[in-house]
Design a protein around this motif. Sequence first.
Motif, PDB file in Angstrom:
ATOM      1  N   GLY A  72     -33.993  79.093 -22.268  1.00  0.00           N
ATOM      2  CA  GLY A  72     -34.510  80.299 -21.623  1.00  0.00           C
ATOM      3  C   GLY A  72     -33.519  81.080 -20.776  1.00  0.00           C
ATOM      4  N   LYS A  73     -32.228  80.729 -20.840  1.00  0.00           N
ATOM      5  CA  LYS A  73     -31.223  81.419 -20.028  1.00  0.00           C
ATOM      6  C   LYS A  73     -30.226  82.150 -20.912  1.00  0.00           C
ATOM      7  CE  LYS A  73     -31.415  77.866 -16.403  1.00  0.00           C
ATOM      8  NZ  LYS A  73     -30.633  76.827 -15.665  1.00  0.00           N
ATOM      9  N   PRO A  74     -29.735  83.309 -20.455  1.00  0.00           N
ATOM     10  CA  PRO A  74     -28.703  84.015 -21.224  1.00  0.00           C
ATOM     11  C   PRO A  74     -27.487  83.114 -21.432  1.00  0.00           C
ATOM     12  CG  PRO A  74     -29.539  85.402 -19.461  1.00  0.00           C
ATOM     13  CD  PRO A  74     -30.101  84.030 -19.226  1.00  0.00           C
ATOM     14  N   VAL A  75     -26.800  83.298 -22.526  1.00  0.00           N
ATOM     15  CA  VAL A  75     -25.616  82.495 -22.859  1.00  0.00           C
ATOM     16  C   VAL A  75     -24.374  83.340 -22.678  1.00  0.00           C
ATOM     17  CG1 VAL A  75     -24.403  81.264 -24.697  1.00  0.00           C
ATOM     18  CG2 VAL A  75     -26.888  81.035 -24.463  1.00  0.00           C
ATOM     19  N   ASN A  76     -23.424  82.800 -21.948  1.00  0.00           N
ATOM     20  CA  ASN A  76     -22.163  83.516 -21.716  1.00  0.00           C
ATOM     21  C   ASN A  76     -21.032  82.785 -22.430  1.00  0.00           C
ATOM     22  OD1 ASN A  76     -20.626  85.659 -20.079  1.00  0.00           O
ATOM     23  ND2 ASN A  76     -19.529  83.786 -19.542  1.00  0.00           N
ATOM     24  N   LEU A  77     -20.344  83.490 -23.318  1.00  0.00           N
ATOM     25  CA  LEU A  77     -19.198  82.930 -24.028  1.00  0.00           C
ATOM     26  C   LEU A  77     -17.934  83.629 -23.544  1.00  0.00           C
ATOM     27  CD1 LEU A  77     -20.682  82.657 -27.629  1.00  0.00           C
ATOM     28  CD2 LEU A  77     -20.530  80.893 -25.871  1.00  0.00           C
ATOM     29  N   ALA A  91     -19.436  83.258 -34.443  1.00  0.00           N
ATOM     30  CA  ALA A  91     -19.233  81.905 -33.919  1.00  0.00           C
ATOM     31  C   ALA A  91     -20.568  81.275 -33.530  1.00  0.00           C
ATOM     32  CB  ALA A  91     -18.304  81.953 -32.720  1.00  0.00           C
ATOM     33  N   LEU A  92     -21.461  82.079 -32.954  1.00  0.00           N
ATOM     34  CA  LEU A  92     -22.794  81.576 -32.610  1.00  0.00           C
ATOM     35  C   LEU A  92     -23.565  81.168 -33.860  1.00  0.00           C
ATOM     36  CD1 LEU A  92     -24.099  83.915 -29.753  1.00  0.00           C
ATOM     37  CD2 LEU A  92     -23.758  81.440 -29.631  1.00  0.00           C
ATOM     38  N   ILE A  93     -23.464  81.979 -34.903  1.00  0.00           N
ATOM     39  CA  ILE A  93     -24.153  81.664 -36.155  1.00  0.00           C
ATOM     40  C   ILE A  93     -23.637  80.344 -36.716  1.00  0.00           C
ATOM     41  CG2 ILE A  93     -24.448  82.399 -38.560  1.00  0.00           C
ATOM     42  CD1 ILE A  93     -24.360  85.304 -37.532  1.00  0.00           C
ATOM     43  N   SER A  94     -22.326  80.114 -36.571  1.00  0.00           N
ATOM     44  CA  SER A  94     -21.706  78.933 -37.174  1.00  0.00           C
ATOM     45  C   SER A  94     -22.144  77.625 -36.524  1.00  0.00           C
ATOM     46  CB  SER A  94     -20.177  79.050 -37.111  1.00  0.00           C
ATOM     47  OG  SER A  94     -19.710  78.918 -35.776  1.00  0.00           O
ATOM     48  N   ILE A  95     -22.696  77.668 -35.315  1.00  0.00           N
ATOM     49  CA  ILE A  95     -23.069  76.409 -34.644  1.00  0.00           C
ATOM     50  C   ILE A  95     -24.383  75.852 -35.183  1.00  0.00           C
ATOM     51  CG2 ILE A  95     -21.841  77.097 -32.549  1.00  0.00           C
ATOM     52  CD1 ILE A  95     -24.543  77.588 -31.223  1.00  0.00           C
ATOM     53  N   TYR A 133     -32.763  86.912 -32.257  1.00  0.00           N
ATOM     54  CA  TYR A 133     -32.460  87.754 -33.418  1.00  0.00           C
ATOM     55  C   TYR A 133     -31.403  87.077 -34.301  1.00  0.00           C
ATOM     56  CZ  TYR A 133     -30.926  91.732 -36.217  1.00  0.00           C
ATOM     57  OH  TYR A 133     -30.599  92.558 -37.264  1.00  0.00           O
ATOM     58  N   ILE A 134     -30.377  86.497 -33.658  1.00  0.00           N
ATOM     59  CA  ILE A 134     -29.344  85.783 -34.419  1.00  0.00           C
ATOM     60  C   ILE A 134     -29.961  84.595 -35.152  1.00  0.00           C
ATOM     61  CG2 ILE A 134     -27.230  84.389 -34.184  1.00  0.00           C
ATOM     62  CD1 ILE A 134     -26.502  86.203 -31.769  1.00  0.00           C
ATOM     63  N   TYR A 135     -30.855  83.881 -34.443  1.00  0.00           N
ATOM     64  CA  TYR A 135     -31.531  82.707 -35.041  1.00  0.00           C
ATOM     65  C   TYR A 135     -32.335  83.096 -36.261  1.00  0.00           C
ATOM     66  CZ  TYR A 135     -34.822  78.806 -35.435  1.00  0.00           C
ATOM     67  OH  TYR A 135     -35.583  77.765 -35.913  1.00  0.00           O
ATOM     68  N   GLU A 136     -33.091  84.177 -36.137  1.00  0.00           N
ATOM     69  CA  GLU A 136     -33.991  84.597 -37.222  1.00  0.00           C
ATOM     70  C   GLU A 136     -33.245  85.185 -38.419  1.00  0.00           C
ATOM     71  OE1 GLU A 136     -36.480  87.286 -35.145  1.00  0.00           O
ATOM     72  OE2 GLU A 136     -37.624  85.709 -34.115  1.00  0.00           O
ATOM     73  N   ASN A 137     -32.013  85.645 -38.186  1.00  0.00           N
ATOM     74  CA  ASN A 137     -31.276  86.305 -39.270  1.00  0.00           C
ATOM     75  C   ASN A 137     -30.055  85.524 -39.732  1.00  0.00           C
ATOM     76  OD1 ASN A 137     -32.418  89.312 -39.588  1.00  0.00           O
ATOM     77  ND2 ASN A 137     -32.510  88.751 -37.416  1.00  0.00           N
ATOM     78  N   SER A 138     -29.968  84.271 -39.296  1.00  0.00           N
ATOM     79  CA  SER A 138     -28.834  83.439 -39.726  1.00  0.00           C
ATOM     80  C   SER A 138     -29.240  82.484 -40.835  1.00  0.00           C
ATOM     81  CB  SER A 138     -28.281  82.652 -38.535  1.00  0.00           C
ATOM     82  OG  SER A 138     -29.264  81.777 -38.033  1.00  0.00           O
ATOM     83  N   CYS A 150     -10.439  89.115 -30.326  1.00  0.00           N
ATOM     84  CA  CYS A 150     -11.839  88.743 -30.130  1.00  0.00           C
ATOM     85  C   CYS A 150     -12.697  90.004 -30.055  1.00  0.00           C
ATOM     86  CB  CYS A 150     -12.014  87.897 -28.872  1.00  0.00           C
ATOM     87  SG  CYS A 150     -11.929  88.812 -27.318  1.00  0.00           S
ATOM     88  N   SER A 151     -13.968  89.880 -30.366  1.00  0.00           N
ATOM     89  CA  SER A 151     -14.915  90.994 -30.308  1.00  0.00           C
ATOM     90  C   SER A 151     -16.321  90.417 -30.274  1.00  0.00           C
ATOM     91  CB  SER A 151     -14.772  91.899 -31.538  1.00  0.00           C
ATOM     92  OG  SER A 151     -15.132  91.197 -32.719  1.00  0.00           O
ATOM     93  N   ARG A 152     -17.275  91.239 -29.946  1.00  0.00           N
ATOM     94  CA  ARG A 152     -18.658  90.753 -29.923  1.00  0.00           C
ATOM     95  C   ARG A 152     -19.097  90.316 -31.319  1.00  0.00           C
ATOM     96  NH1 ARG A 152     -22.156  90.811 -25.940  1.00  0.00           N
ATOM     97  NH2 ARG A 152     -24.378  90.518 -26.383  1.00  0.00           N
TER      98      ARG A 152
END
Length: 295
Positions: free
Chosen positions: A267-272, A251-255, A290-295, A243-245
């Motif tokens: 509005g809260k940080p997400v912990n995976l 994985a976040l992009i894939s959802i 940033y992930i949202y805008e670039n996915s 695993c890595s960041r």
Amino acid sequence: MDDYIIKGLAAGNEIRYIAGYTKNTVEEARRIHNTSPLCSAALGRLLTGGALMGAMCKNDTDVLTLKINGDGPIKSITVTADAASNVKGLIYNNAVQLPAKENGHFDVGGAVGSGILTVIRDEGAKEPYVGQTSLVSGEIGEDLTYYYAESEQIPTSVGLGVLVDRDTSIKHAGGFIIQLLPYASEDTITKLENSLAELSSVTDFFNDGLSVEDMMRKIIGTEVFGTDISIEEKRPTAYHCNCSRERVTKALISIGKKELESMINDGKPVNLHCDFCNTDYEFTIPEIKYIYENS
């Protein structure tokens, strides 16, 4: 000893074997998952089996997954291994404790119970190969032996052992997979069966100061067949989570954007969390945007 695996032939090339020492691998799993001594033995046996089976992969990119689902208090164990014998694993219930068996060994079978062993081989095809067999004892080594006989029709003996020290750390761990090749003679089969019948515990060899090579010489080498084992390969093995960041970001992009937008609006940080290595990856709202805008 460092952790390592050897592969080779024996008995005039009528026997194939893979064997290894996995103390540090199992100790790392114990540290990560904070397992009870019994659970260390159970998880350690399956990790060792996975490392040995990983060494049997045909392609460098192959991935092997072993899953045990039982009705005992442990409930489930999952191990993943790659072709380089890097392994990682997790156990559903890490705190199981049961009385020892009459021979003084951990009651891994009682902790696992009855259930199913699943072996998944991902060799890059469209669909991975999936084999399933019933657990015959829950002791893991016997269950893998039965899997090879039923699912792959290969006469196989699997021996796995974990010795836990008084401070609950791992003192020794290791194992072997021995397979008869199709042209093995009746004499070879008989000698091998007799040799295996005399074994008490894999860890006895290591506790006596013997190496993996010494163990295999005693089981299928000079002390049984009068000739030395042939070692074709020696390789390291280790507990390793890939695993890595970057992988978690993918994985976040894939959802999908809808789920990412919901996270942003929350509005809260997400912990995976990675269950295999107990690592947490936190993503702030700006990072998710940033992930949202670039996915």
